[in-house]
Design a protein around this motif. Structure first.
Motif, mmCIF file in Angstrom:
data_model
loop_
_atom_site.group_PDB
_atom_site.id
_atom_site.type_symbol
_atom_site.label_atom_id
_atom_site.label_comp_id
_atom_site.label_asym_id
_atom_site.label_seq_id
_atom_site.Cartn_x
_atom_site.Cartn_y
_atom_site.Cartn_z
ATOM 1 N N PRO A 1 20.542 55.995 34.355
ATOM 2 C CA PRO A 1 20.508 55.254 35.611
ATOM 3 C C PRO A 1 21.281 53.942 35.503
ATOM 4 C CG PRO A 1 18.325 56.057 35.030
ATOM 5 C CD PRO A 1 19.201 56.331 33.857
ATOM 6 N N ASN A 2 21.857 53.517 36.614
ATOM 7 C CA ASN A 2 22.644 52.294 36.620
ATOM 8 C C ASN A 2 21.778 51.081 36.303
ATOM 9 O OD1 ASN A 2 25.522 52.448 37.238
ATOM 10 N ND2 ASN A 2 24.865 53.650 39.009
ATOM 11 N N GLN A 3 22.140 50.376 35.270
ATOM 12 C CA GLN A 3 21.521 49.108 34.901
ATOM 13 C C GLN A 3 22.623 48.181 34.425
ATOM 14 O OE1 GLN A 3 18.397 48.313 35.393
ATOM 15 N NE2 GLN A 3 17.640 50.342 35.952
ATOM 16 N N THR A 4 22.363 46.875 34.457
ATOM 17 C CA THR A 4 23.414 45.932 34.097
ATOM 18 C C THR A 4 23.891 46.116 32.663
ATOM 19 O OG1 THR A 4 21.672 44.292 33.653
ATOM 20 C CG2 THR A 4 22.785 44.183 35.795
ATOM 21 N N ILE A 5 23.013 46.468 31.748
ATOM 22 C CA ILE A 5 23.440 46.663 30.368
ATOM 23 C C ILE A 5 24.390 47.851 30.270
ATOM 24 C CG2 ILE A 5 21.432 48.085 29.772
ATOM 25 C CD1 ILE A 5 23.377 45.613 27.493
ATOM 26 N N ILE A 6 24.181 48.862 31.108
ATOM 27 C CA ILE A 6 25.087 50.009 31.137
ATOM 28 C C ILE A 6 26.431 49.595 31.707
ATOM 29 C CG2 ILE A 6 25.465 52.297 32.134
ATOM 30 C CD1 ILE A 6 22.432 52.685 32.042
ATOM 31 N N TRP A 7 26.419 48.773 32.762
ATOM 32 C CA TRP A 7 27.681 48.272 33.321
ATOM 33 C C TRP A 7 28.462 47.495 32.270
ATOM 34 C CZ3 TRP A 7 25.507 45.610 38.368
ATOM 35 C CH2 TRP A 7 24.936 46.584 39.205
ATOM 36 N N GLN A 8 27.758 46.620 31.554
ATOM 37 C CA GLN A 8 28.435 45.799 30.550
ATOM 38 C C GLN A 8 29.018 46.673 29.447
ATOM 39 O OE1 GLN A 8 26.584 42.076 29.266
ATOM 40 N NE2 GLN A 8 26.941 42.666 27.136
ATOM 41 N N ASN A 9 28.231 47.633 28.979
ATOM 42 C CA ASN A 9 28.728 48.539 27.940
ATOM 43 C C ASN A 9 29.949 49.317 28.436
ATOM 44 O OD1 ASN A 9 26.688 47.738 26.220
ATOM 45 N ND2 ASN A 9 25.364 49.478 26.668
ATOM 46 N N ALA A 10 29.892 49.749 29.692
ATOM 47 C CA ALA A 10 31.011 50.504 30.260
ATOM 48 C C ALA A 10 32.263 49.638 30.336
ATOM 49 C CB ALA A 10 30.639 51.016 31.650
ATOM 50 N N LEU A 11 32.102 48.410 30.806
ATOM 51 C CA LEU A 11 33.243 47.506 30.931
ATOM 52 C C LEU A 11 33.911 47.273 29.584
ATOM 53 C CD1 LEU A 11 34.983 45.472 32.514
ATOM 54 C CD2 LEU A 11 33.183 43.771 32.130
ATOM 55 N N PHE A 12 33.111 46.940 28.576
ATOM 56 C CA PHE A 12 33.679 46.641 27.269
ATOM 57 C C PHE A 12 34.235 47.894 26.590
ATOM 58 C CE2 PHE A 12 30.722 42.709 26.813
ATOM 59 C CZ PHE A 12 31.522 42.031 27.734
ATOM 60 N N LEU B 1 35.605 50.445 28.191
ATOM 61 C CA LEU B 1 36.885 50.726 28.837
ATOM 62 C C LEU B 1 37.990 49.838 28.274
ATOM 63 C CD1 LEU B 1 35.793 51.096 32.576
ATOM 64 C CD2 LEU B 1 36.533 52.925 31.039
ATOM 65 N N LEU B 2 37.684 48.558 28.121
ATOM 66 C CA LEU B 2 38.674 47.648 27.551
ATOM 67 C C LEU B 2 39.071 48.095 26.145
ATOM 68 C CD1 LEU B 2 37.257 44.183 28.701
ATOM 69 C CD2 LEU B 2 39.383 45.250 29.461
ATOM 70 N N GLY B 3 38.087 48.528 25.387
ATOM 71 C CA GLY B 3 38.364 48.964 24.020
ATOM 72 C C GLY B 3 39.174 50.238 23.953
ATOM 73 N N GLN B 4 39.091 51.091 24.972
ATOM 74 C CA GLN B 4 39.841 52.345 24.978
ATOM 75 C C GLN B 4 41.334 52.141 25.217
ATOM 76 O OE1 GLN B 4 38.369 55.818 27.160
ATOM 77 N NE2 GLN B 4 36.377 54.810 27.367
ATOM 78 N N ILE B 5 41.700 51.043 25.840
ATOM 79 C CA ILE B 5 43.110 50.787 26.146
ATOM 80 C C ILE B 5 43.850 50.470 24.847
ATOM 81 C CG2 ILE B 5 44.712 49.280 27.397
ATOM 82 C CD1 ILE B 5 42.372 48.808 29.390
ATOM 83 N N PRO B 6 44.953 51.126 24.580
ATOM 84 C CA PRO B 6 45.692 50.862 23.329
ATOM 85 C C PRO B 6 46.012 49.376 23.167
ATOM 86 C CG PRO B 6 46.577 52.807 24.423
ATOM 87 C CD PRO B 6 45.588 52.204 25.366
ATOM 88 N N GLN B 7 45.895 48.900 21.959
ATOM 89 C CA GLN B 7 46.035 47.467 21.695
ATOM 90 C C GLN B 7 47.398 46.929 22.114
ATOM 91 O OE1 GLN B 7 44.589 46.170 17.875
ATOM 92 N NE2 GLN B 7 45.946 44.383 17.834
ATOM 93 N N GLU B 8 48.466 47.718 21.929
ATOM 94 C CA GLU B 8 49.793 47.231 22.283
ATOM 95 C C GLU B 8 49.936 47.028 23.789
ATOM 96 O OE1 GLU B 8 50.098 51.773 21.774
ATOM 97 O OE2 GLU B 8 49.065 50.072 20.821
ATOM 98 N N ILE B 9 49.155 47.773 24.578
ATOM 99 C CA ILE B 9 49.164 47.601 26.030
ATOM 100 C C ILE B 9 48.219 46.472 26.426
ATOM 101 C CG2 ILE B 9 48.508 48.704 28.216
ATOM 102 C CD1 ILE B 9 49.579 51.308 27.094
ATOM 103 N N ARG B 10 47.047 46.448 25.783
ATOM 104 C CA ARG B 10 46.064 45.399 26.074
ATOM 105 C C ARG B 10 46.661 44.000 25.951
ATOM 106 N NH1 ARG B 10 41.485 45.736 22.120
ATOM 107 N NH2 ARG B 10 42.164 47.881 21.839
ATOM 108 N N GLY B 11 47.493 43.819 24.932
ATOM 109 C CA GLY B 11 48.056 42.507 24.674
ATOM 110 C C GLY B 11 49.074 42.058 25.692
ATOM 111 N N GLU B 12 49.467 42.962 26.603
ATOM 112 C CA GLU B 12 50.454 42.606 27.623
ATOM 113 C C GLU B 12 49.858 42.620 29.033
ATOM 114 O OE1 GLU B 12 53.419 41.509 26.944
ATOM 115 O OE2 GLU B 12 53.076 41.767 24.790
#
Length: 458
Positions: free
Chosen positions: A36-47, A49-60
């Protein structure tokens, strides 16, 4: 290179898309909600997703924008810690305080609904112990806070159902006079720079220290921005867990009796018909105004002449998944004769209550009689949801919106060709595949606009 990140928080999961200055997708990520949707789940999802983006793209990545489900809200303290569970888009507890809303709001206003942000705010006020040093935030507002560290900032798409006056870009007097006025967020136009990512976020995810987080939007408007719809009469139906209609109209329509509301969309804020054929999007006209347009005058003057008129129903894919797996939906749909109308008359809902085109928090689901043949049952469900969609567009035009000319379809339901044929039979207009189907793409376009303020200022 400069990249732009859009993050979409929908009903069943979160998605991220990174685009370059030509609108070409450089990276994608997704995070399904298994709980179920909870803020801790939102936070985990956000972080995550950011972590899934390749580092060479993230840095730009130069700018980030987020969207959330409309009227999903929470209270937090002055450190951003939630002090209430989030009330989701379809939470109907506001029915307990609807008379308080009705007592201050103009007749038939958008906020007079059990699921409006204002009704939820009043419910939270009634059930809170201490409201000092608190903030009332929408889902997209709180998620953006996790990145830029600022509290009390929203956008006028999310704030519409809070009662924000999107014509005059201010809170109306009947909200300014509330004893709890301090809880209301500052409201910006979508796509306006709010602040740079915090040093902690920049270091943790190897982001540029000057990466900007901008004000966001709602998931259904983000899907509209991604679709390529650009003329009055064109619409986007989002067939996800729920059914959301957005019709581009020269006329504003608002009527809470039927769950109809209009989002402000400046005439410059129309998605480009073909991003790849228009050269660099950074040098093209913007998708969303930066909040510097004059107030709307009589007859649609004052710089604004287009509106996104629509409504959101609780029917949709969530009901289908109660009865069928994805594989079953695909197999059984292929056995349906889409040209033949099914006479089973359902009102498919997961639980009691709908918002549009019938605005009744107690509306019971109607799923009987259920035939033994699963193909016939699925046919009845698809046909009935198509009827609700058609009824919705008929209501919008009946109340003065620009007549429907074509429909783009976003969401998981867009992949079902049988359903598309059934819907086209009911809608009697062309149904097209959007240029892009993911709301995260529209939000990435929004992030791009934050970098070129000269483009969207009048």
């Amino acid at each position: 290179m400069n990249f732009y990140l859009g993050i979409d928080f929908g009903t069943s999961g979160a998605r991220a898309i990174v685009i370059d200055s030509e609108g070409i997708i450089q990276a994608e990520a997704q995070y399904p909600f298994a709980q179920p949707n909870q803020t801790i789940i939102w936070q985990n999802a956000l972080f995550n997703l950011l972590g899934q983006i390749p580092q060479e793209i993230r840095g730009e990545i130069k700018a980030i924008a987020l969207n959330g489900t409309s009227s999903t809200v929470l209270l937090c303290d002055n450190f951003g810690n939630p002090i209430s569970e989030p009330l989701m888009y379809n939470d109907g507890r506001g029915i307990e305080v609807i008379e308080k809303v009705r007592a201050i709001a103009p007749p038939n206003h958008t906020v007079i609904s059990a699921t409006s942000s204002l009704a939820k705010l009043f419910w939270l006020i009634q059930n809170a112990d201490n409201l000092q040093n608190c903030y009332f935030l929408h889902q997209a507002d709180w998620l953006a806070f996790l990145l830029h560290g600022g509290l009390g900032v929203s956008d006028y798409h999310n704030a519409l159902k809070l009662g924000y006056d999107v014509a005059n870009l201010c809170y109306p007097d009947w909200l300014e006079n509330l004893p709890e006025r301090h809880l209301l967020p500052q409201v910006l136009a979508p796509g306006v720079p709010v602040g740079e990512v915090t040093a902690e976020i920049a270091t943790r995810f190897n982001l540029r220290r000057d990466c900007i987080v901008c004000s966001g939007t709602t998931d259904s408007i983000a899907a509209f921005l991604a679709s390529g719809a650009n003329s009055p009469g064109e619409a986007v139906t989002s067939l996800g867990s729920t059914l959301v209609l957005k019709l581009l109209s020269r006329t504003r329509v608002d009527d809470s009796r039927y769950g109809i509301y209009s989002h402000r969309l400046p005439s410059l804020a129309i998605p480009l018909p073909s991003p790849l054929q228009r050269g660099k999007l950074e040098d093209a006209l913007p998708l969303v105004s930066g909040g510097h347009l004059p107030p709307l005058g009589k007859g649609g003057q004052g710089g604004i002449d287009l509106w996104l008129v629509g409504g959101a129903s609780n029917t949709g894919g969530a009901v289908l998944k109660q009865f069928f797996t994805n594989a079953e939906l695909e197999n059984l749909s292929s056995q349906i004769d889409a040209e033949k109308e099914c006479l089973l008359d359902y009102y498919p809902l997961v639980k009691a209550g709908d918002r549009f085109p019938i605005n009744d928090p107690n509306l019971p689901p109607r799923l009987e009689p259920r035939p033994e043949n699963p193909v016939e049952f699925l046919h009845g469900l698809l046909e009935s949801i198509a009827r609700i969609e058609a009824r919705g567009y008929q209501l919008l035009t009946q109340f003065g919106a620009t007549p429907l000319t074509r429909v783009y379809t976003a969401g998981g339901g867009a992949k079902n060709p049988t359903w598309q044929k059934i819907r086209q039979r009911h809608l009697q207009v062309s149904i097209l595949r959007p240029i892009h189907t993911e709301a995260a793409y529209g939000t990435a376009l929004l992030a791009m606009q934050a970098i070129k303020p000269s483009n969207w200022q009048n």
